[in-house]
Write an enzyme that holds these catalytic residues in place. Structure first.
Site, PDB file in Angstrom:
ATOM      1  N   ARG A   1       0.818  -1.220   0.000  1.00  0.00           N
ATOM      2  CA  ARG A   1       0.000   0.000   0.000  1.00  0.00           C
ATOM      3  C   ARG A   1       0.843   1.257   0.000  1.00  0.00           C
ATOM      4  NH1 ARG A   1      -5.525  -0.659   3.524  1.00  0.00           N
ATOM      5  NH2 ARG A   1      -5.766  -2.850   3.094  1.00  0.00           N
TER       6      ARG A   1
ATOM      7  N   ARG B   1     -21.003  -2.496   5.623  1.00  0.00           N
ATOM      8  CA  ARG B   1     -20.230  -3.744   5.721  1.00  0.00           C
ATOM      9  C   ARG B   1     -20.365  -4.308   7.132  1.00  0.00           C
ATOM     10  NH1 ARG B   1     -14.044  -4.049   3.926  1.00  0.00           N
ATOM     11  NH2 ARG B   1     -13.760  -2.283   5.337  1.00  0.00           N
TER      12      ARG B   1
ATOM     13  N   ARG C   1      -9.238   7.147   5.480  1.00  0.00           N
ATOM     14  CA  ARG C   1      -8.696   6.003   4.729  1.00  0.00           C
ATOM     15  C   ARG C   1      -8.606   6.317   3.242  1.00  0.00           C
ATOM     16  NH1 ARG C   1     -12.602   1.547   6.490  1.00  0.00           N
ATOM     17  NH2 ARG C   1     -11.373   0.131   5.211  1.00  0.00           N
TER      18      ARG C   1
HETATM   19  P1  ADP Z   1     -12.153  -4.359   0.511  1.00  0.00           P
HETATM   20  O1  ADP Z   1     -11.538  -5.670   0.938  1.00  0.00           O
HETATM   21  O2  ADP Z   1     -11.650  -3.902  -0.823  1.00  0.00           O
HETATM   22  O3  ADP Z   1     -12.062  -3.294   1.559  1.00  0.00           O
HETATM   23  P2  ADP Z   1     -14.683  -5.792   0.843  1.00  0.00           P
HETATM   24  O4  ADP Z   1     -14.508  -7.032   0.039  1.00  0.00           O
HETATM   25  O5  ADP Z   1     -14.626  -5.927   2.317  1.00  0.00           O
HETATM   26  O6  ADP Z   1     -13.710  -4.623   0.299  1.00  0.00           O
HETATM   27  O7  ADP Z   1     -16.110  -5.165   0.424  1.00  0.00           O
HETATM   28  C1  ADP Z   1     -16.617  -3.995   1.056  1.00  0.00           C
HETATM   29  C2  ADP Z   1     -18.129  -4.134   1.259  1.00  0.00           C
HETATM   30  O8  ADP Z   1     -18.799  -4.129  -0.002  1.00  0.00           O
HETATM   31  C3  ADP Z   1     -18.574  -5.427   1.948  1.00  0.00           C
HETATM   32  O9  ADP Z   1     -19.687  -5.141   2.753  1.00  0.00           O
HETATM   33  C4  ADP Z   1     -18.946  -6.352   0.770  1.00  0.00           C
HETATM   34  O10 ADP Z   1     -19.929  -7.303   1.155  1.00  0.00           O
HETATM   35  C5  ADP Z   1     -19.487  -5.358  -0.239  1.00  0.00           C
HETATM   36  N1  ADP Z   1     -19.181  -5.711  -1.633  1.00  0.00           N
HETATM   37  C6  ADP Z   1     -18.060  -6.311  -2.108  1.00  0.00           C
HETATM   38  N2  ADP Z   1     -18.107  -6.434  -3.453  1.00  0.00           N
HETATM   39  C7  ADP Z   1     -19.297  -5.874  -3.828  1.00  0.00           C
HETATM   40  C8  ADP Z   1     -19.942  -5.689  -5.094  1.00  0.00           C
HETATM   41  N3  ADP Z   1     -19.365  -6.099  -6.245  1.00  0.00           N
HETATM   42  N4  ADP Z   1     -21.157  -5.099  -5.111  1.00  0.00           N
HETATM   43  C9  ADP Z   1     -21.741  -4.675  -3.956  1.00  0.00           C
HETATM   44  N5  ADP Z   1     -21.190  -4.823  -2.739  1.00  0.00           N
HETATM   45  C10 ADP Z   1     -19.986  -5.415  -2.673  1.00  0.00           C
HETATM   46  P1  AMP Z   2      -8.217  -3.453   5.363  1.00  0.00           P
HETATM   47  O1  AMP Z   2      -8.773  -4.594   6.164  1.00  0.00           O
HETATM   48  O2  AMP Z   2      -7.480  -3.914   4.168  1.00  0.00           O
HETATM   49  O3  AMP Z   2      -9.275  -2.424   5.046  1.00  0.00           O
HETATM   50  O4  AMP Z   2      -7.130  -2.741   6.297  1.00  0.00           O
HETATM   51  C1  AMP Z   2      -7.503  -2.167   7.523  1.00  0.00           C
HETATM   52  C2  AMP Z   2      -6.378  -1.316   8.091  1.00  0.00           C
HETATM   53  O5  AMP Z   2      -5.229  -2.134   8.366  1.00  0.00           O
HETATM   54  C3  AMP Z   2      -5.860  -0.186   7.201  1.00  0.00           C
HETATM   55  O6  AMP Z   2      -6.652   0.980   7.264  1.00  0.00           O
HETATM   56  C4  AMP Z   2      -4.458   0.028   7.806  1.00  0.00           C
HETATM   57  O7  AMP Z   2      -4.517   0.743   9.021  1.00  0.00           O
HETATM   58  C5  AMP Z   2      -4.026  -1.407   8.110  1.00  0.00           C
HETATM   59  N1  AMP Z   2      -3.329  -2.017   6.959  1.00  0.00           N
HETATM   60  C6  AMP Z   2      -3.771  -3.050   6.181  1.00  0.00           C
HETATM   61  N2  AMP Z   2      -2.874  -3.334   5.216  1.00  0.00           N
HETATM   62  C7  AMP Z   2      -1.846  -2.453   5.376  1.00  0.00           C
HETATM   63  C8  AMP Z   2      -0.622  -2.216   4.693  1.00  0.00           C
HETATM   64  N3  AMP Z   2      -0.239  -2.928   3.627  1.00  0.00           N
HETATM   65  N4  AMP Z   2       0.178  -1.219   5.152  1.00  0.00           N
HETATM   66  C9  AMP Z   2      -0.169  -0.494   6.215  1.00  0.00           C
HETATM   67  N5  AMP Z   2      -1.308  -0.647   6.898  1.00  0.00           N
HETATM   68  C10 AMP Z   2      -2.147  -1.620   6.495  1.00  0.00           C
END
Ligand code: ADP
Ligand code: AMP
Length: 216
Positions: A89, A128, A172
């Site tokens: 990241r 979510r 974020r």
């Molecule tokens: P990221 O890992 O990129 O942060 P997530 O996979 O956790 O994203 O998804 C974020 C939210 O959006 C979750 O609540 C998930 O269920 C929902 N979501 C994921 N993909 C889609 C999609 N294609 N359309 C609608 N909602 C989605």
């Molecule tokens: P995520 O579950 O991917 O949304 O990540 C949640 C949080 O974890 C982020 O907002 C950061 O605080 C931390 N985090 C996850 N991946 C990284 C990364 N590669 N480098 C730094 N912080 C991270």
């Protein structure tokens, strides 16, 4: 050996798709966010250090995430490949990853860029819900659990992440724009980047992703 990197803003669906694809390809999903949340829950030294950064929507210091990734990809189950979901990241992390992979004579196959407008992901994150026990991810409308508040997979309790509250979501995004987005250019320059329209419904994204990723 298949090494995939999922790159994209928070809420673009990386985790949702990584879990499905990892099952299909029989390789592990390495989600740095999940690993860090586990450390926080366990109250470990790393967890205590990471917690305040995570709750503020900031990146955890590079040396922490780099070391966690180095250890994780060194494990036996990564010998056939893996999906990196949420790492790198930052440019420093990307440089560190290049070194780690070169040391093992491994190379990145594809960097999948989850493309979606910011307004769309705000609504996704606000609704979510995640499982406290197994980390499975739901959405109140787009991907609801069968029984409200309970995980389909393990029966665990669903909760809203502290960093999925509106004010943290904003920071974020800022962090993503400043520190992570520059990686798109880096990987596209290296010819590794593939763009995916992440604004489509979950199943549709899944089909497109499989077509990109599951190639010999
Ligand atoms: P990221 O890992 O990129 O942060 P997530 O996979 O956790 O994203 O998804 C974020 C939210 O959006 C979750 O609540 C998930 O269920 C929902 N979501 C994921 N993909 C889609 C999609 N294609 N359309 C609608 N909602 C989605
Ligand atoms: P995520 O579950 O991917 O949304 O990540 C949640 C949080 O974890 C982020 O907002 C950061 O605080 C931390 N985090 C996850 N991946 C990284 C990364 N590669 N480098 C730094 N912080 C991270």
């Amino acid at each position: 050996m298949k090494i995939l990197i999922f790159l994209g803003p928070p809420g673009s669906g990386k985790g949702t798709q990584a879990k499905r694809l990892a099952d299909k390809m029989k390789i592990p999903q390495i989600a740095l966010g999940d690993i860090l949340r586990e450390e926080v829950r366990a109250g470990s030294e790393i967890g205590n250090k990471a917690k305040s950064f995570m709750n503020a929507g900031k990146l955890v210091p590079d040396e922490v995430t780099i070391e966690l990734t180095r250890l994780r990809i060194g494990r036996e189950d990564c010998r056939r490949g893996f999906i990196l979901d949420g790492f790198p990241r930052s440019v420093v992390q990307a440089d560190a990853l290049d070194k780690m992979l070169a040391g093992k004579k491994w190379k990145i196959d594809r960097v999948i860029y989850f493309q979606i407008p910011e307004e769309a992901v705000v609504a996704r994150l606000a609704e979510r819900r995640s499982c406290k026990k197994c980390g499975a991810v739901y959405h109140l409308r787009h991907n609801p659990p069968k029984v409200a508040g309970k995980c389909d997979a393990c029966g665990g309790e669903l909760y809203q992440r502290d960093d999925d509250k509106e004010n943290v979501i904003r920071s974020r995004f800022e962090v993503y724009a400043k520190q992570t987005r520059p990686l798109i250019e880096r990987y596209s320059g290296a010819g590794e980047l593939v763009e995916l329209d992440a604004s489509k419904p979950i199943d549709e994204v899944n089909v497109k992703l499989a077509a990109i990723a599951v190639v010999p």
